[in-house]
Design a protein around this motif. Structure first.
Motif, PDB file in Angstrom:
ATOM      1  N   TYR A   6       0.851  -1.165   0.220  1.00 47.63           N
ATOM      2  CA  TYR A   6      -0.048   0.082  -0.090  1.00 47.63           C
ATOM      3  C   TYR A   6       0.706   1.308  -0.231  1.00 47.63           C
ATOM      4  O   TYR A   6       1.696   1.209   0.724  1.00 47.63           O
ATOM      5  CB  TYR A   6      -0.867  -0.065   1.158  1.00 47.63           C
ATOM      6  N   ILE A  26       3.432   1.475  12.139  1.00 42.92           N
ATOM      7  CA  ILE A  26       2.763   2.815  11.988  1.00 42.92           C
ATOM      8  C   ILE A  26       3.810   4.052  12.087  1.00 42.92           C
ATOM      9  O   ILE A  26       3.644   4.848  11.170  1.00 42.92           O
ATOM     10  CB  ILE A  26       1.888   3.039  13.443  1.00 42.92           C
ATOM     11  N   GLN A  27       4.897   3.958  12.889  1.00 45.32           N
ATOM     12  CA  GLN A  27       5.899   4.854  13.052  1.00 45.32           C
ATOM     13  C   GLN A  27       6.612   5.349  11.833  1.00 45.32           C
ATOM     14  O   GLN A  27       6.735   6.327  11.423  1.00 45.32           O
ATOM     15  CB  GLN A  27       6.632   4.842  14.199  1.00 45.32           C
ATOM     16  N   GLN A  28       6.750   4.255  10.991  1.00 42.32           N
ATOM     17  CA  GLN A  28       7.406   3.890   9.741  1.00 42.32           C
ATOM     18  C   GLN A  28       6.465   4.161   8.799  1.00 42.32           C
ATOM     19  O   GLN A  28       6.917   4.280   7.419  1.00 42.32           O
ATOM     20  CB  GLN A  28       8.320   2.843   9.585  1.00 42.32           C
ATOM     21  N   GLY A  29       5.234   4.261   8.656  1.00 44.47           N
ATOM     22  CA  GLY A  29       4.342   4.563   7.746  1.00 44.47           C
ATOM     23  C   GLY A  29       4.191   3.203   6.846  1.00 44.47           C
ATOM     24  O   GLY A  29       3.862   3.348   5.601  1.00 44.47           O
ATOM     25  N   PRO A  64       0.269   5.545  -0.099  1.00 42.09           N
ATOM     26  CA  PRO A  64      -0.815   6.447   0.271  1.00 42.09           C
ATOM     27  C   PRO A  64      -0.747   7.090  -0.956  1.00 42.09           C
ATOM     28  O   PRO A  64      -2.007   7.452  -1.259  1.00 42.09           O
ATOM     29  CB  PRO A  64      -0.155   7.297   1.424  1.00 42.09           C
ATOM     30  N   SER A  65       0.304   7.459  -1.809  1.00 44.52           N
ATOM     31  CA  SER A  65       0.165   8.351  -2.811  1.00 44.52           C
ATOM     32  C   SER A  65      -0.773   7.712  -4.097  1.00 44.52           C
ATOM     33  O   SER A  65      -1.131   8.436  -4.847  1.00 44.52           O
ATOM     34  CB  SER A  65       1.421   8.710  -3.196  1.00 44.52           C
ATOM     35  N   SER A  90       3.574  10.677   8.380  1.00 47.46           N
ATOM     36  CA  SER A  90       3.125   9.536   7.761  1.00 47.46           C
ATOM     37  C   SER A  90       1.873   9.662   7.481  1.00 47.46           C
ATOM     38  O   SER A  90       0.953   9.140   6.383  1.00 47.46           O
ATOM     39  CB  SER A  90       3.619   8.315   8.304  1.00 47.46           C
ATOM     40  N   VAL A  91       0.817  10.026   8.560  1.00 48.66           N
ATOM     41  CA  VAL A  91      -0.506   9.950   8.118  1.00 48.66           C
ATOM     42  C   VAL A  91      -0.888  11.152   7.432  1.00 48.66           C
ATOM     43  O   VAL A  91      -1.926  11.013   6.355  1.00 48.66           O
ATOM     44  CB  VAL A  91      -1.497   9.991   9.601  1.00 48.66           C
ATOM     45  N   ILE A 111       0.691  12.464   4.998  1.00 46.95           N
ATOM     46  CA  ILE A 111       1.032  12.020   3.382  1.00 46.95           C
ATOM     47  C   ILE A 111       0.068  11.083   2.970  1.00 46.95           C
ATOM     48  O   ILE A 111      -0.372  10.815   1.910  1.00 46.95           O
ATOM     49  CB  ILE A 111       2.447  11.397   3.288  1.00 46.95           C
ATOM     50  N   ALA A 112      -0.312  10.160   3.882  1.00 50.56           N
ATOM     51  CA  ALA A 112      -1.246   8.873   3.426  1.00 50.56           C
ATOM     52  C   ALA A 112      -2.555   9.544   3.092  1.00 50.56           C
ATOM     53  O   ALA A 112      -3.363   9.122   2.381  1.00 50.56           O
ATOM     54  CB  ALA A 112      -1.512   7.952   4.670  1.00 50.56           C
ATOM     55  N   PHE A 140       2.036   0.772   6.292  1.00 49.11           N
ATOM     56  CA  PHE A 140       0.653   0.557   6.552  1.00 49.11           C
ATOM     57  C   PHE A 140       0.224  -0.881   6.441  1.00 49.11           C
ATOM     58  O   PHE A 140      -0.441  -1.437   6.971  1.00 49.11           O
ATOM     59  CB  PHE A 140      -0.418   1.427   6.029  1.00 49.11           C
ATOM     60  N   TYR A 180       8.059   5.961   4.343  1.00 49.86           N
ATOM     61  CA  TYR A 180       6.789   6.428   3.556  1.00 49.86           C
ATOM     62  C   TYR A 180       7.151   7.785   2.650  1.00 49.86           C
ATOM     63  O   TYR A 180       6.549   8.051   1.735  1.00 49.86           O
ATOM     64  CB  TYR A 180       5.864   7.087   4.678  1.00 49.86           C
TER      65      TYR A 180
END
Lengths: 319, 525
Positions: A62, A280-283, A64-65, B110-111, B113-114, A285, B132
């Motif tokens: 996943y 989470i902290q590293q994004g 986000p962009s 991170s959120v 950007i998400a 997901f 991220y």
């Protein structure tokens, strides 16, 4: 209810919009029950079922962009990473042990506490004690951790008292041996009282005439507790137990995260804290979602097994 | 008879209880499920700007810029304060700034950007190497600013190394906020040092002597044994890291390149020497016994409250530490040094040379012209007038001019109203050489002197400009092995052999792959 009943009476004889189906007929008959159920069903649909599409994320890379639709599908990559991780068995053991202690120590304590409270005959005193044991539940874990640090730090109260009587310093906060006991103590102190609420409600529903009959037969208080009180709330205890199993792997993240440090990480790191730190902290997901899904599957299996077991022993179970 | 009755009753009880529980459950089910996507993103700051009147006569409307910035100060200023007004006026912009405290910024980023719903300027925190960010770079979420930098007179002055360290795949996805390449320092109580009759330490052994004196010779003169050497935070938190000492002793800065292959510092004997030095400090109680669970405010408190005589931080905060210590001890003096020599020579570890980057998302900065307009804004912040505003605040309020030279009147007000909200999060180019000179606190002069001097002894981390996929994905997890082992070693929970075993574990569970990937990246780029 009444309107419903009338409508049914009117509708039943010659109405026959769905003459063939008796299920539909019965459903129509009970339509008002369904109306009452709508808010509840909506709640589960919107807040519990709908977000579940997010678990698909655990099979994706996943980004986000790109969003869910355009992210690459990677199959079981994240699960492989989890199972192959150097820490997997450590995490599994830590999570499992803490969860097991929770079930084996905290849960019985709530039952005992509820039974004790139930035996208190002085109403005002009982209320007072109940309120006292509920209060810690409303403190946040940060406060509980703060109290623990003050008490058990290397210059904390307990160690200072220990030094006064010539005891050496005990490194409660860093010790791998003390980590689990401290976590359990915190849980019991904070939520022991809270856990009794449902049990007390069940205890209030026990038929008083049973006690009277037992008294006439000369039963002692302990005997009444054993033969009347406990059997009466047995099904509640079992339901509570099964429901707890569903969240078996969900240990309080905040609590453990606050007590974690490099010296007790060996026994303290659980899936929740791991996901927070690594996922989470590293994004990351997708990876977080994969670990979450893995935990849920374990919870589901446990609930299923426990329910089966409960039914085998003649209890109701939860479904 | 009784049994069936009881059974029925039981059923009723349990149903009502189930209902009760559903209610409780629905009330309390705030269990976080952040895995379902950007759920906690904050919308861009509510428009607090009221000065957007349709002023038709004006030929050029103020250009509106929205930003998400990290904030390390105490209070977030109101948007209509004179400093922001002055900036907006000079740059002909209207600013909508959304601040997040530094400690939480990374989680939020991170959120943010998400969510995809980003303001026009997004600051990154720390080195922009988080997975991220890299995946966002890969997907071209942000503008590559490298083609435009040369057009801007001030921004183009930024050092190439700084750009290289934040570049991804040869592209620069944000404007670096310059800072000295080696700026870590041991900040100490100069008044204590004078009291125990010592000179500022030049070598590691002298440093040890100083810490010992701070513990044993009652430097605060209250007759009690209540002081110790250095306030230190968790390894991997506030530091100093073992690396800092290891570099003094001649170890590489995290990685070294030997015959084209990458070698990690933990496999060098000097690293272990550095660790042993820390262990010595711990064993002799020259650092706090609970250092490994101290967070930054706690650790700073030990220094501010005159419990510890040394604290490890960066050169630019010494002045603010002095102010904070002086709040309780009015005649306290603070000073600092960066380098401690050993028989191997003099070295100091270098860092990225920038404090994160300011990124410009393509979703909110739609055109090249908008991008250039925003870059113009950041370029203008390094003009003389803005440099003076950001360095001296507003004349008559934060500073005054005596004989044509600036002088700070109220350092704390300046920090709160100018430094933390505007200068540190927004300026890209170092303003020190640009600003009008002034009569400054000797600590500020020393800061320039020390960071300038450090440049001669700096040891760089060759991996800084490189990307390793394994490090991006699992770096945090793997580094933890090293950090935990370090803490355990310092606290005497494991011996040298066990520590070495942990390092081998790091190497086999991913360290080797990281080294190979850096190697390939170096060869390829």
């Amino acid at each position: 209810m009444k309107t419903g009943a009338i409508a049914v009476e009117k509708g039943t004889p010659g109405k026959a919009p769905f003459p063939s189906s008796s299920l539909r007929k019965r459903a129509w008959k009970a339509r008002w029950y369904y109306v009452f159920m709508i808010p509840g069903i909506l709640y589960f649909l919107i807040f519990k079922i709908a977000p579940m599409w997010g678990v698909l994320m655990s099979f994706q890379d996943y980004q986000p962009s790109l969003g869910m639709l355009k992210s690459d599908w990677v199959g079981f990559k994240h699960f492989e990473r989890l199972f192959q991780s150097v820490d997997f068995w450590k995490l599994f053991r830590n999570t499992f042990l803490l969860a097991f202690y929770n079930l084996a120590i905290y849960f019985p304590i709530t039952i005992v506490l509820a039974l004790i409270l139930n035996e208190v005959r002085h109403e005002t005193y009982k209320r007072f004690v109940q309120t006292l044991v509920y209060i810690p539940h409303f403190l946040s874990w940060v406060v509980v951790a703060g109290i623990t640090y003050l008490l058990m730090g290397s210059e904390g109260l307990i160690n200072q008292a220990g030094q006064l009587i010539g005891q050496g310093r005990i490194d409660f906060l860093y010790s791998t041996d003390w980590f689990r006991p401290i976590i359990m103590l915190q849980i019991i102190w904070k939520d022991g009282g809270w856990g009794t609420i449902i049990l007390l409600a069940a205890l209030a529903g026990v038929n008083m005439s049973l006690y009277e009959a037992a008294k006439i037969d000369g039963a002692s208080r302990m005997r009444m507790m054993w033969h009347i009180t406990l059997p009466s709330i047995r099904s509640v205890i079992i339901i509570l137990l099964i429901l707890r199993l569903g969240n078996f792997m969900d240990l309080g993240f905040e609590q453990i995260y606050l007590m974690l440090n490099p010296l007790n990480r060996e026994v303290g790191e659980v899936f929740d804290t791991y996901v927070f730190r690594v996922g989470i902290q590293q994004g990351q997901f997708s990876y977080s979602a994969a670990v979450g899904l893995f935990k849920s599957v374990i919870g589901l299996v446990l609930v299923w097994l426990a329910n089966k077991l409960a039914k085998k022993f003649g209890e109701e179970g939860i479904y | 008879m009784v049994r069936t009755k009881l059974g029925k009753k039981r059923g009723q009880v349990s149903i009502s209880i189930l209902l009760a529980m559903t209610l409780i459950g629905s009330g309390c089910s705030s269990t976080n499920t952040p895995t379902t996507g950007g759920t906690t993103n904050d919308p861009p700051a509510p428009s607090t700007n009221t000065e957007q009147k349709p002023d038709v006569t004006e030929p050029e409307q103020p250009f509106k810029i929205t930003m998400s910035l990290n904030f390390d100060g105490k209070d977030i200023p109101k948007p209509d304060n004179p400093v922001q007004k002055a900036i907006e006026e000079y740059t002909n912009t209207s600013l909508e700034l959304q601040y997040t405290p530094g400690a939480q910024y990374q989680d939020k980023l991170s959120v943010l950007i998400a969510s995809g719903d980003m303001p026009m300027v997004v600051a990154s925190y720390g080195a922009p190497k988080q997975s991220y960010l890299l995946s966002a770079f890969k997907n071209d979420v942000f503008w590559d600013i490298s083609p435009y930098i040369q057009e801007f007179p001030n921004l183009s002055k930024l050092n190439d190394t700084i750009f290289e360290n934040v570049a991804y795949d040869g592209k620069v996805y944000g404007l670096p906020r310059e800072r000295p390449i080696a700026r870590n320092a041991f900040i100490y109580r100069a008044d204590w040092l004078a009291k125990v009759g010592l000179e500022e330490p030049k070598t590691l052994e002298e440093f040890y002597t100083m810490l010992k004196a701070f513990k044993e010779q009652d430097p605060d003169g209250n007759g009690k044994d209540d002081t110790y050497g250095m306030s230190m935070g968790a390894i991997g938190g506030s530091g100093p890291e073992p690396q800092a000492y290891a570099v003094f002793m001649g170890a590489p800065n995290v990685w070294s390149v030997e015959d084209g292959s990458f070698v990690r510092d933990v496999f060098k004997p000097e690293y272990l020497e550095g660790l042993k030095f820390q262990k010595r400090l711990y064993d002799e109680q020259l650092i706090h016994p609970d250092f490994s669970i101290m967070d930054r405010p706690q650790m700073e408190g030990e220094f501010e409250n005159s419990k510890a005589g040394v604290i490890y931080n960066t050169t630019n905060v010494a002045l603010s530490y002095e102010a904070r210590v002086m709040a309780t001890v009015p005649d306290a003096k603070v000073s600092f040094f960066s380098i401690l020599g050993t028989d191997k020579g003099e070295f100091v570890a270098g860092a990225m040379g920038s404090n994160g980057i300011l990124m410009f998302p393509k979703t909110s900065v739609k055109t090249e012209d908008d991008l250039k307009r925003i870059l113009t804004y950041f370029d203008q912040l390094a003009d003389q007038e803005m440099a003076d505003l950001l360095s001296w605040g507003i004349e008559g309020e934060h500073s005054k001019i005596v004989d044509g030279k600036y002088e700070m009147v109220d350092q704390e007000a300046f920090d709160n109203e100018v430094g933390f909200p505007y200068k540190w999060p927004m300026r890209a180019v170092d303003l020190e050489p640009i600003k009008t000179e002034g009569n400054v606190n000797p600590l500020l002069l020393k800061e320039l002197e020390v960071t300038e001097n450090n440049k001669n002894y700096v040891v760089n981390n060759p991996a800084n400009p490189l990307i390793s996929d394994t490090f991006t994905e699992r770096g945090v997890e793997l580094e933890q092995i090293i950090k935990d082992a370090d803490v355990k070693f310092v606290m005497g929970r494991i011996d040298e052999a066990q520590w070495k075993k942990e390092m081998d574990k790091w190497w086999s569970s991913g360290g080797e792959t990281i080294a190979k990937e850096y190697e390939a990246a170096l060869a390829g780029g």
